[in-house]
Motif scaffolding. Structure first.
Motif, mmCIF file in Angstrom:
data_model
loop_
_atom_site.group_PDB
_atom_site.id
_atom_site.type_symbol
_atom_site.label_atom_id
_atom_site.label_comp_id
_atom_site.label_asym_id
_atom_site.label_seq_id
_atom_site.Cartn_x
_atom_site.Cartn_y
_atom_site.Cartn_z
ATOM 1 N N GLN A 13 2.209 5.940 -8.376
ATOM 2 C CA GLN A 13 3.126 7.013 -8.776
ATOM 3 C C GLN A 13 3.911 6.638 -10.020
ATOM 4 N N LEU A 14 4.107 5.323 -10.210
ATOM 5 C CA LEU A 14 4.860 4.842 -11.368
ATOM 6 C C LEU A 14 3.954 4.473 -12.539
ATOM 7 N N GLY A 15 2.637 4.667 -12.370
ATOM 8 C CA GLY A 15 1.708 4.427 -13.471
ATOM 9 C C GLY A 15 1.081 3.049 -13.502
ATOM 10 N N PHE A 16 1.247 2.274 -12.441
ATOM 11 C CA PHE A 16 0.640 0.948 -12.361
ATOM 12 C C PHE A 16 -0.602 1.050 -11.477
ATOM 13 N N ASP A 17 -1.772 0.782 -12.072
ATOM 14 C CA ASP A 17 -3.041 1.129 -11.445
ATOM 15 C C ASP A 17 -3.546 0.025 -10.532
ATOM 16 N N ILE A 37 -5.964 -2.381 1.055
ATOM 17 C CA ILE A 37 -6.536 -3.722 0.948
ATOM 18 C C ILE A 37 -5.961 -4.381 -0.298
ATOM 19 N N LEU A 38 -5.275 -5.503 -0.143
ATOM 20 C CA LEU A 38 -4.610 -6.137 -1.269
ATOM 21 C C LEU A 38 -5.576 -7.088 -1.964
ATOM 22 N N GLY A 39 -6.292 -6.533 -2.953
ATOM 23 C CA GLY A 39 -7.247 -7.293 -3.729
ATOM 24 C C GLY A 39 -6.682 -7.673 -5.084
ATOM 25 N N PRO A 40 -7.525 -8.231 -5.959
ATOM 26 C CA PRO A 40 -7.043 -8.711 -7.258
ATOM 27 C C PRO A 40 -6.480 -7.614 -8.154
ATOM 28 N N ARG A 41 -6.999 -6.402 -8.057
ATOM 29 C CA ARG A 41 -6.462 -5.332 -8.907
ATOM 30 C C ARG A 41 -5.082 -4.901 -8.458
ATOM 31 N N THR A 42 -4.845 -4.916 -7.154
ATOM 32 C CA THR A 42 -3.498 -4.623 -6.666
ATOM 33 C C THR A 42 -2.541 -5.731 -7.085
ATOM 34 N N GLN A 43 -2.988 -6.973 -7.018
ATOM 35 C CA GLN A 43 -2.149 -8.087 -7.459
ATOM 36 C C GLN A 43 -1.776 -7.933 -8.937
ATOM 37 N N THR A 44 -2.739 -7.543 -9.771
ATOM 38 C CA THR A 44 -2.461 -7.343 -11.189
ATOM 39 C C THR A 44 -1.436 -6.239 -11.395
ATOM 40 N N ALA A 45 -1.574 -5.131 -10.642
ATOM 41 C CA ALA A 45 -0.622 -4.022 -10.759
ATOM 42 C C ALA A 45 0.777 -4.465 -10.321
ATOM 43 N N VAL A 46 0.858 -5.286 -9.272
ATOM 44 C CA VAL A 46 2.162 -5.797 -8.823
ATOM 45 C C VAL A 46 2.794 -6.640 -9.922
ATOM 46 N N ARG A 47 2.035 -7.537 -10.523
ATOM 47 C CA ARG A 47 2.572 -8.396 -11.576
ATOM 48 C C ARG A 47 3.034 -7.570 -12.779
ATOM 49 N N GLN A 48 2.262 -6.557 -13.139
ATOM 50 C CA GLN A 48 2.674 -5.706 -14.256
ATOM 51 C C GLN A 48 3.982 -4.984 -13.935
ATOM 52 N N PHE A 49 4.109 -4.511 -12.714
ATOM 53 C CA PHE A 49 5.353 -3.860 -12.300
ATOM 54 C C PHE A 49 6.513 -4.845 -12.341
ATOM 55 N N GLN A 50 6.312 -6.040 -11.815
ATOM 56 C CA GLN A 50 7.376 -7.039 -11.809
ATOM 57 C C GLN A 50 7.825 -7.382 -13.220
ATOM 58 N N GLN A 51 6.867 -7.541 -14.126
ATOM 59 C CA GLN A 51 7.212 -7.806 -15.523
ATOM 60 C C GLN A 51 8.039 -6.666 -16.098
ATOM 61 N N ASN A 52 7.650 -5.436 -15.762
ATOM 62 C CA ASN A 52 8.292 -4.254 -16.315
ATOM 63 C C ASN A 52 9.738 -4.121 -15.874
ATOM 64 N N VAL A 53 10.045 -4.563 -14.650
ATOM 65 C CA VAL A 53 11.411 -4.405 -14.128
ATOM 66 C C VAL A 53 12.214 -5.697 -14.189
ATOM 67 N N GLY A 54 11.654 -6.736 -14.841
ATOM 68 C CA GLY A 54 12.400 -7.962 -15.036
ATOM 69 C C GLY A 54 12.429 -8.904 -13.848
ATOM 70 N N LEU A 55 11.450 -8.810 -12.954
ATOM 71 C CA LEU A 55 11.357 -9.724 -11.819
ATOM 72 C C LEU A 55 10.335 -10.823 -12.117
ATOM 73 N N PRO A 56 10.414 -11.945 -11.451
ATOM 74 C CA PRO A 56 9.378 -12.972 -11.621
ATOM 75 C C PRO A 56 8.008 -12.396 -11.284
ATOM 76 N N ASP A 57 7.055 -12.551 -12.200
ATOM 77 C CA ASP A 57 5.742 -11.916 -12.000
ATOM 78 C C ASP A 57 4.816 -12.862 -11.234
ATOM 79 N N ASP A 58 5.190 -13.112 -9.979
ATOM 80 C CA ASP A 58 4.398 -14.017 -9.145
ATOM 81 C C ASP A 58 3.386 -13.290 -8.279
ATOM 82 N N GLY A 59 3.395 -11.948 -8.304
ATOM 83 C CA GLY A 59 2.452 -11.174 -7.514
ATOM 84 C C GLY A 59 2.785 -11.119 -6.036
#
Length: 337
Positions: free
Chosen positions: A114-118, A125-147
């Motif tokens: 919904q926020l544009g992170f694919d 199922i939490l696979g590598p693409r979901t992990q990448t989207a989590v890291r991108q979101f974390q970077q975007n909001v200023g959180l540690p991008d540890d996934g």
């Protein structure tokens, strides 16, 4: 972050405990009843006995969940019950092997989309693409991008999704745009045809017809649908069509869950339904479901539950012709409107 899910309920009824059906008794049935009750499907006065109330609750759960509604708790229904007990924020989410699964993962993917992170697919199922989207979101909001999805990431997701009115995820938009711009041809398209061993003649006839018009076809016959999904993904197919002989719940299903559906799968399922309506003796609608074969394939996919056998067997040539034509028409025009 402590987990609050699986509140004392064993993870599995034990080896050999499945399937469970009406008339069964014992601890495995009690486990099933507790699972159902925890997510709002009470079993009334049934106590360690798989009676009418337990069957009715299980059928309702299966229907709500997009599973085959048969009132029998096999591995698919049990796994769905386990996953349904997870809520976003109950536990730390992170990429691992085996991959984490659950409704909390699906909610994470939905909110990211919904926020544009694919996350690519809202499949829980939490696979590598979901992990990448989590890291991108974390970077975007200023959180540690540890996934790792802990309290801070969940709070940020909840805060930001409250501000958006988006109902469609970026995953649906991506699939729609990719299909809209795909070449209008059959030649060179990578099509996977699978069956569970009950209708190999139909599957083989569909594969031959598609090869004849220039498609690249991978076909196999095995009841191991997990293998079918993995092989289809590794081969990087454009489309998956599976067939099985069923005794009830006839129809053509595509992947869909709350807040997400495969637009390409829906379009193909509708074409299959239209093509075979004059052939089959019973209604065979196109419906969104969360069957594992649809959930785990990374392409538009349709699962065909054909029956009854007394109709399917004598109509085999017409059914194969109709399914092949549905795929051909879909390749030429996926009809996404």
């Amino acid at each position: 972050m402590p987990s609050t899910s699986n509140r004392g309920v064993p993870h599995s009824p034990g080896a050999g405990g499945l399937p469970l059906r009406r008339g069964d008794t014992g601890e495995a049935v009690r486990d099933l009843q507790e699972r159902l009750a925890l997510i709002g499907y009470g079993t009334g006065s049934d106590h360690q006995e798989f009676g009418a109330a337990t069957e009715a609750s299980l059928r309702q759960f299966q229907s709500d969940r997009g599973l085959v509604v048969d009132g029998i708790c096999g591995p698919q229904s049990w796994n769905a019950l386990v996953e349904a007990d997870h809520r976003l924020g109950d536990r730390l989410l992170y990429y691992r092997a085996p991959m984490m699964r659950g409704d909390d993962v699906a909610e994470l993917q939905r909110r990211l989309g919904q926020l544009g992170f694919d996350a690519y697919w809202v499949d829980g199922i939490l696979g590598p693409r979901t992990q990448t989207a989590v890291r991108q979101f974390q970077q975007n909001v200023g959180l540690p991008d540890d996934g790792v999805v802990g309290r801070s990431t969940v709070e940020a997701l909840e805060r930001l999704t409250r501000r958006t009115t988006a109902e469609v995820t970026i995953s649906e938009v991506r699939e729609h745009e990719r299909l809209r711009h795909q070449p209008s041809r059959v030649e060179g398209r990578r099509v996977v045809i699978g069956d569970t061993g009950e209708l190999p003649v139909i599957a083989q006839a569909v594969a031959r017809r598609l090869r004849h018009v220039g498609a690249e076809v991978l076909s196999f016959s095995t009841p191991d649908l997990g293998h079918q999904a993995r092989t289809s993904n590794q081969w990087d197919g454009d489309i998956y069509l599976g067939v099985t002989l069923a005794v009830d719940n006839f129809g053509f299903s595509y992947f869909g869950t709350r807040g997400f559906e495969s637009v390409g799968g829906r379009a193909l399922a509708q074409r299959c339904s239209e093509m075979l309506a004059p052939v089959l003796a019973v209604p065979t609608p196109a419906t969104a479901m969360r069957l594992p074969i649809l959930r785990e394939t990374r392409m538009p996919a349709v699962w065909c539950r054909l029956g009854p056998g007394s109709t399917v067997v004598p109509q085999t040539p017409r059914i194969a012709q109709g399914l092949a034509q549905a795929v051909i028409d879909w390749c030429l025009d996926p009809r996404l409107h």
